[in-house]
Design a protein around this motif. Structure first.
Motif, short mmCIF file in Angstrom:
data_model
loop_
_atom_site.label_atom_id
_atom_site.label_comp_id
_atom_site.label_asym_id
_atom_site.label_seq_id
_atom_site.Cartn_x
_atom_site.Cartn_y
_atom_site.Cartn_z
N SER A 83 0.83 -1.21 0.00
CA SER A 83 0.00 0.00 0.00
C SER A 83 0.87 1.25 0.00
O SER A 83 1.81 1.38 0.80
CB SER A 83 -0.92 0.01 1.22
N LEU A 84 0.53 2.17 -0.90
CA LEU A 84 1.23 3.45 -1.01
C LEU A 84 0.23 4.58 -0.79
O LEU A 84 -0.98 4.37 -0.79
CB LEU A 84 1.87 3.59 -2.39
N ASP A 85 0.75 5.78 -0.61
CA ASP A 85 -0.13 6.93 -0.48
C ASP A 85 -0.65 7.36 -1.85
O ASP A 85 -0.23 6.84 -2.89
CB ASP A 85 0.62 8.08 0.21
N LEU A 86 -1.54 8.37 -1.83
CA LEU A 86 -2.19 8.79 -3.07
C LEU A 86 -1.18 9.34 -4.07
O LEU A 86 -1.23 9.06 -5.26
CB LEU A 86 -3.25 9.86 -2.75
N TRP A 87 -0.22 10.16 -3.58
CA TRP A 87 0.83 10.70 -4.44
C TRP A 87 2.15 10.05 -4.03
O TRP A 87 2.39 9.82 -2.85
CB TRP A 87 0.94 12.22 -4.29
N TYR A 88 3.01 9.80 -4.97
CA TYR A 88 4.24 9.08 -4.64
C TYR A 88 5.36 9.48 -5.60
O TYR A 88 5.13 9.93 -6.72
CB TYR A 88 4.02 7.57 -4.69
N THR A 89 6.58 9.29 -5.13
CA THR A 89 7.79 9.49 -5.93
C THR A 89 8.66 8.26 -5.73
O THR A 89 8.74 7.72 -4.62
CB THR A 89 8.55 10.75 -5.48
N TYR A 90 9.29 7.77 -6.80
CA TYR A 90 10.07 6.54 -6.68
C TYR A 90 11.43 6.68 -7.34
O TYR A 90 11.67 7.58 -8.16
CB TYR A 90 9.31 5.35 -7.28
N ALA A 91 12.34 5.78 -6.97
CA ALA A 91 13.67 5.72 -7.57
C ALA A 91 14.19 4.30 -7.46
O ALA A 91 13.88 3.58 -6.49
CB ALA A 91 14.63 6.68 -6.88
N PHE A 92 14.97 3.87 -8.46
CA PHE A 92 15.60 2.56 -8.44
C PHE A 92 17.04 2.70 -7.99
O PHE A 92 17.72 3.68 -8.31
CB PHE A 92 15.58 1.93 -9.84
N ALA A 140 17.16 10.30 -5.22
CA ALA A 140 18.31 9.75 -5.95
C ALA A 140 19.12 8.85 -5.02
O ALA A 140 19.36 9.20 -3.86
CB ALA A 140 19.20 10.88 -6.49
N PHE A 141 19.53 7.70 -5.55
CA PHE A 141 20.43 6.80 -4.83
C PHE A 141 21.87 7.23 -5.09
O PHE A 141 22.22 7.71 -6.18
CB PHE A 141 20.26 5.36 -5.31
N SER A 142 22.73 7.00 -4.10
CA SER A 142 24.17 7.17 -4.30
C SER A 142 24.68 6.06 -5.20
O SER A 142 24.04 5.01 -5.35
CB SER A 142 24.89 7.14 -2.96
N PRO A 143 25.83 6.25 -5.86
CA PRO A 143 26.33 5.23 -6.80
C PRO A 143 26.51 3.85 -6.17
O PRO A 143 26.34 2.84 -6.86
CB PRO A 143 27.67 5.81 -7.27
N ASP A 144 26.84 3.78 -4.88
CA ASP A 144 27.00 2.49 -4.23
C ASP A 144 25.70 1.96 -3.64
O ASP A 144 25.68 0.87 -3.05
CB ASP A 144 28.08 2.56 -3.13
N GLY A 145 24.61 2.71 -3.77
CA GLY A 145 23.32 2.27 -3.27
C GLY A 145 23.17 2.34 -1.77
O GLY A 145 22.17 1.87 -1.22
N ALA A 146 24.14 2.93 -1.07
CA ALA A 146 24.11 2.96 0.40
C ALA A 146 23.29 4.11 0.95
O ALA A 146 22.84 4.06 2.10
CB ALA A 146 25.53 3.04 0.94
N GLN A 147 23.09 5.16 0.16
CA GLN A 147 22.35 6.32 0.62
C GLN A 147 21.24 6.67 -0.36
O GLN A 147 21.36 6.44 -1.57
CB GLN A 147 23.27 7.54 0.79
N LEU A 148 20.17 7.25 0.19
CA LEU A 148 19.08 7.76 -0.62
C LEU A 148 18.86 9.21 -0.27
O LEU A 148 18.62 9.55 0.90
CB LEU A 148 17.80 6.96 -0.36
N ALA A 149 19.00 10.09 -1.25
CA ALA A 149 18.74 11.52 -1.04
C ALA A 149 17.29 11.80 -1.39
O ALA A 149 16.78 11.35 -2.42
CB ALA A 149 19.66 12.37 -1.92
N VAL A 150 16.61 12.55 -0.54
CA VAL A 150 15.19 12.86 -0.69
C VAL A 150 15.02 14.36 -0.63
O VAL A 150 15.41 15.00 0.36
CB VAL A 150 14.34 12.19 0.41
N ALA A 151 14.44 14.96 -1.68
CA ALA A 151 14.14 16.40 -1.71
C ALA A 151 12.63 16.56 -1.57
O ALA A 151 11.86 15.94 -2.29
CB ALA A 151 14.63 17.03 -3.00
N TYR A 152 12.21 17.42 -0.63
CA TYR A 152 10.77 17.56 -0.36
C TYR A 152 10.42 19.01 -0.08
O TYR A 152 11.28 19.84 0.26
CB TYR A 152 10.35 16.66 0.80
#
Length: 482
Positions: A83-92, A140-152
């Motif tokens: 289940s997700l909220d009505l509006w969403y943002t995603y990244a791989f 955005a994910f960092s190149p090593d996938g260890a961090q996720l940056a979130v702008a809101y």
């Protein structure tokens, strides 16, 4: 002396092989797409399912992330929807194995900010409450996938950025920006975070005449390393008469124009390309050297044409009522592919204002110097690129039922090799990583409010064979990677 010298140069140039802009013409060579045997897929097989988000446009129920079975066109029963909220943002994640989704519901008070991390190999979910209660504009994910940056959204017309540490399952550094962040990416070494955005101030006007901003943050503590305005780039709703001090109402004819440049980060360099909406110009932002350069986009010139252009001036076209451009970059970073449309406001014989839209065609631009090396006359106003960069999917939508159309452009031979009606193709992936094309378009049933349906289509990229086609009252969002 001088005349003889120039004449000698011209004679020498005439003997030199010249490479000019290629004008691409449409063909009917659909057979140019290889048609191998389709892969063997067992009905109900999880690895062959496609991650998709299902939502109902007539209710406020939460959206659901599901593994869609192409054979049954339904969610696989043994894997619980998320289940997700009505509006969403995603990244791989860079390895495409983890999907991050942050949702938001615009209730009163707003709620959301829940981070879902889905491991696609086994459909396991980890959820964390970020406590944002704000709309997330980009991640955005960092190149090593260890961090996720979130702008809101910070609720005051600007943005905040946070870093989520996946190993610690905790929020790390946070910082504020004095502008709205539209695009974001980590630097190739992971030590920096590149931002693009614009101020959301209007001084009482609805227009936004402020130039975009680019900023480089330290990805450890989010401190600012470098920031600058892109003074020659115009974005958003801008006054038509920029010398007037009168308030501008963009909803009134002939007062404002909208300008949306195309933006794309280079795949393996710390570079952002900005293709101007109102002019044929390319601005390159190099975050490594912290330099900004702008060049005119011109047909690729021969040696003699470069010589003669040294004394030539530049003619600027009159700005239309609005221009919107879209761009993708080749996987090797060498070429930019750009489409868009211009909207002109005219008055008919009855004095009524009418909007006329004109597609800009497909431009192929060398990223290094802004040379336009190819052009194709197409009605496309949007585009996608295959993961290997071989094919462009040029899309347009006209008035009337069943009006979506996708042209398949082979970038290796610079030709349209297929044209498909009633689809708006997006490259997406199965859970096992195999590429597949997906489309979902709204079918309006006139006079039957609430009875609209979506036509969904799945197509194999090689050979363009239809895997499945069905109608559904719920909307399916196909997940794509940049």
């Amino acid at each position: 002396g001088k005349t003889l010298h120039i004449r000698a140069l011209l004679t020498l140039a005439a003997c030199t092989a010249q490479t000019k802009e290629t004008v691409v013409t449409p063909t009917q060579t659909a057979s140019a797409i290889p048609s191998p045997m389709p892969p063997t897929v067992k009905p109900g097989e999880f690895s062959a399912s496609i991650p998709a988000i299902r939502s109902n446009r007539y209710s406020r129920q939460n959206s659901q992330l599901i593994p869609l079975d192409p054979a049954s066109q339904q969610a696989l029963p043994d894997y619980a929807p998320i289940s997700l909220d009505l509006w969403y943002t995603y990244a791989f994640s860079p390895d495409q194995q983890t999907l991050a989704v942050v949702g938001f519901n615009s209730d009163e008070p707003p709620r959301g900010g829940r981070l879902h991390l889905i491991h696609l190999k086994n459909w396991e979910e980890q959820a964390y409450d970020l406590g944002l209660d704000a709309y997330v504009s980009t991640m955005a994910f960092s190149p090593d996938g260890a961090q996720l940056a979130v702008a809101y959204d910070d609720g005051r017309g600007a943005s905040r950025v946070l870093l989520f540490d996946l190993a610690q399952a905790a929020i790390g550094s946070q910082n504020s920006a004095d502008f709205v962040i539209h695009n974001m990416k980590f630097t190739t070494d992971g030590r920096g975070l590149m931002l693009y955005g614009a101020k959301d101030e209007n001084d009482g006007n609805e227009a936004t005449p402020y130039p975009p901003i680019v900023t480089l943050l330290n990805s450890r503590d989010l401190s600012v390393r470098w920031t600058t305005d892109l003074k020659n780039v115009r974005q958003g709703i801008v006054p038509k008469d920029e010398n007037s001090n009168k308030p501008v109402d963009p909803f009134q004819p002939d007062q404002a124009i909208y300008l949306y440049p195309a933006l794309v980060f280079a795949p393996d360099q710390d570079i952002l390309y900005v293709l101007h909406a109102d002019e044929d110009q390319l601005t390159t932002v190099d975050f490594e050297t912290r330099k900004v350069s702008t060049v005119e986009i011109r047909p690729q010139l021969s040696w003699v044409e470069q010589l003669l252009s040294l004394t030539a001036g530049v003619a600027h076209a009159k700005v239309a009522e609005g221009t919107d451009k879209r761009a993708v970059v080749s996987p090797d970073g060498q070429f930019l592919y750009v489409v868009g449309q211009r909207s002109d406001l005219i008055q008919d014989e009855h004095g009524e204002w009418q909007i006329m839209t004109n597609p800009l065609g497909l431009q192929i631009i060398r990223a290094a110097d802004g040379s336009r090396v190819g052009h194709y006359d197409t009605p496309a106003t949007n585009l996608s690129i295959s993961p290997d960069g071989r094919y462009l999917y040029l899309k347009n939508w006209s008035d009337g039922p069943d009006s979506a159309r996708t042209e398949v452009f082979d970038a290796a031979i610079n030709e349209i090799v297929a044209s498909l009606d009633n689809v708006w193709l997006l490259p997406t992936r199965r859970v096992n990583g195999a590429s597949i094309l997906a489309s979902s378009i709204l079918i309006s049933k006139i006079g039957q409010y609430g009875q609209d349906e979506y036509r969904n289509t799945l197509i194999e990229p090689q050979g363009l064979s239809v895997v499945a086609e069905w109608n559904d009252p719920d909307n399916l969002t196909w997940l794509t990677t940049p």
